[in-house]
Design a protein around this motif. Sequence first.
Motif, PDB file in Angstrom:
ATOM      1  N   VAL A  63       0.861  -1.169   0.000  1.00 16.63           N
ATOM      2  CA  VAL A  63       0.000   0.000   0.000  1.00 16.63           C
ATOM      3  C   VAL A  63       0.906   1.229   0.000  1.00 16.63           C
ATOM      4  O   VAL A  63       1.719   1.384   0.903  1.00 16.63           O
ATOM      5  N   PRO A  64       0.787   2.075  -1.002  1.00 14.48           N
ATOM      6  CA  PRO A  64       1.663   3.246  -1.046  1.00 14.48           C
ATOM      7  C   PRO A  64       1.348   4.196   0.112  1.00 14.48           C
ATOM      8  O   PRO A  64       0.228   4.261   0.593  1.00 14.48           O
ATOM      9  N   TYR A  65       2.359   4.913   0.556  1.00 16.05           N
ATOM     10  CA  TYR A  65       2.199   5.847   1.666  1.00 16.05           C
ATOM     11  C   TYR A  65       1.386   7.046   1.204  1.00 16.05           C
ATOM     12  O   TYR A  65       1.620   7.626   0.157  1.00 16.05           O
ATOM     13  N   VAL A  66       0.395   7.382   2.000  1.00 10.29           N
ATOM     14  CA  VAL A  66      -0.423   8.559   1.733  1.00 10.29           C
ATOM     15  C   VAL A  66      -0.184   9.516   2.893  1.00 10.29           C
ATOM     16  O   VAL A  66      -0.315   9.133   4.050  1.00 10.29           O
ATOM     17  N   PRO A  67       0.171  10.761   2.618  1.00 12.34           N
ATOM     18  CA  PRO A  67       0.449  11.713   3.692  1.00 12.34           C
ATOM     19  C   PRO A  67      -0.758  11.881   4.628  1.00 12.34           C
ATOM     20  O   PRO A  67      -1.911  11.737   4.217  1.00 12.34           O
ATOM     21  N   ARG A  84      -6.488  12.733   6.110  1.00 15.05           N
ATOM     22  CA  ARG A  84      -7.484  13.472   6.889  1.00 15.05           C
ATOM     23  C   ARG A  84      -8.494  14.156   5.980  1.00 15.05           C
ATOM     24  O   ARG A  84      -9.690  14.165   6.268  1.00 15.05           O
ATOM     25  N   GLU A  85      -8.019  14.736   4.882  1.00 13.32           N
ATOM     26  CA  GLU A  85      -8.931  15.377   3.932  1.00 13.32           C
ATOM     27  C   GLU A  85      -9.900  14.358   3.345  1.00 13.32           C
ATOM     28  O   GLU A  85     -11.093  14.626   3.208  1.00 13.32           O
ATOM     29  N   ALA A  86      -9.376  13.185   3.000  1.00 11.75           N
ATOM     30  CA  ALA A  86     -10.234  12.141   2.440  1.00 11.75           C
ATOM     31  C   ALA A  86     -11.269  11.686   3.469  1.00 11.75           C
ATOM     32  O   ALA A  86     -12.445  11.488   3.141  1.00 11.75           O
ATOM     33  N   LYS A  87     -10.836  11.537   4.712  1.00 11.34           N
ATOM     34  CA  LYS A  87     -11.761  11.114   5.771  1.00 11.34           C
ATOM     35  C   LYS A  87     -12.831  12.178   5.999  1.00 11.34           C
ATOM     36  O   LYS A  87     -14.015  11.867   6.150  1.00 11.34           O
ATOM     37  N   LEU A  88     -12.422  13.453   6.005  1.00  8.79           N
ATOM     38  CA  LEU A  88     -13.381  14.548   6.176  1.00  8.79           C
ATOM     39  C   LEU A  88     -14.388  14.573   5.030  1.00  8.79           C
ATOM     40  O   LEU A  88     -15.584  14.751   5.247  1.00  8.79           O
ATOM     41  N   ALA A  89     -13.906  14.386   3.812  1.00 10.65           N
ATOM     42  CA  ALA A  89     -14.804  14.375   2.653  1.00 10.65           C
ATOM     43  C   ALA A  89     -15.794  13.222   2.765  1.00 10.65           C
ATOM     44  O   ALA A  89     -16.990  13.389   2.481  1.00 10.65           O
ATOM     45  N   LYS A  90     -15.321  12.068   3.207  1.00 11.50           N
ATOM     46  CA  LYS A  90     -16.206  10.907   3.355  1.00 11.50           C
ATOM     47  C   LYS A  90     -17.260  11.175   4.424  1.00 11.50           C
ATOM     48  O   LYS A  90     -18.443  10.913   4.223  1.00 11.50           O
TER      49      LYS A  90
END
Length: 110
Positions: A31-35, A40-46
């Motif tokens: 799994v590539p590293y995601v900053p 956090r932005e992805a989680k907030l959008a979800k």
Amino acid sequence: MADKELANKRHRVSLSSSPIYKLDDEDDDYVPYVPVAQRREAKLAKLSSLSTVSDRAKARKQLEELLEREDEEKEEERQREKARKERPLLMEAQEVHERKAAEGAHPTRS
């Protein structure tokens, strides 16, 4: 001379060993590293998309409940109107007079 032979062996070993690349997909769990900020932005959008979906569902449910209440009120009004039309006007006037007398709203004549 032992140092020279040892150096030659090391040299030969390093030349003979080459990297081995696996061409089959045995290790697909990479799994590539995601900053962290991006995660956090992805989680907030979800989460915000879930809240908008739940807000829409709540709004739809409230609208349905409101429409049901309005339908029930209209049905009650229709039933009252139907019952009123069936009673004679004299009886209705007597009931209104009795209610006003009971409330004390009917002025007494002197």
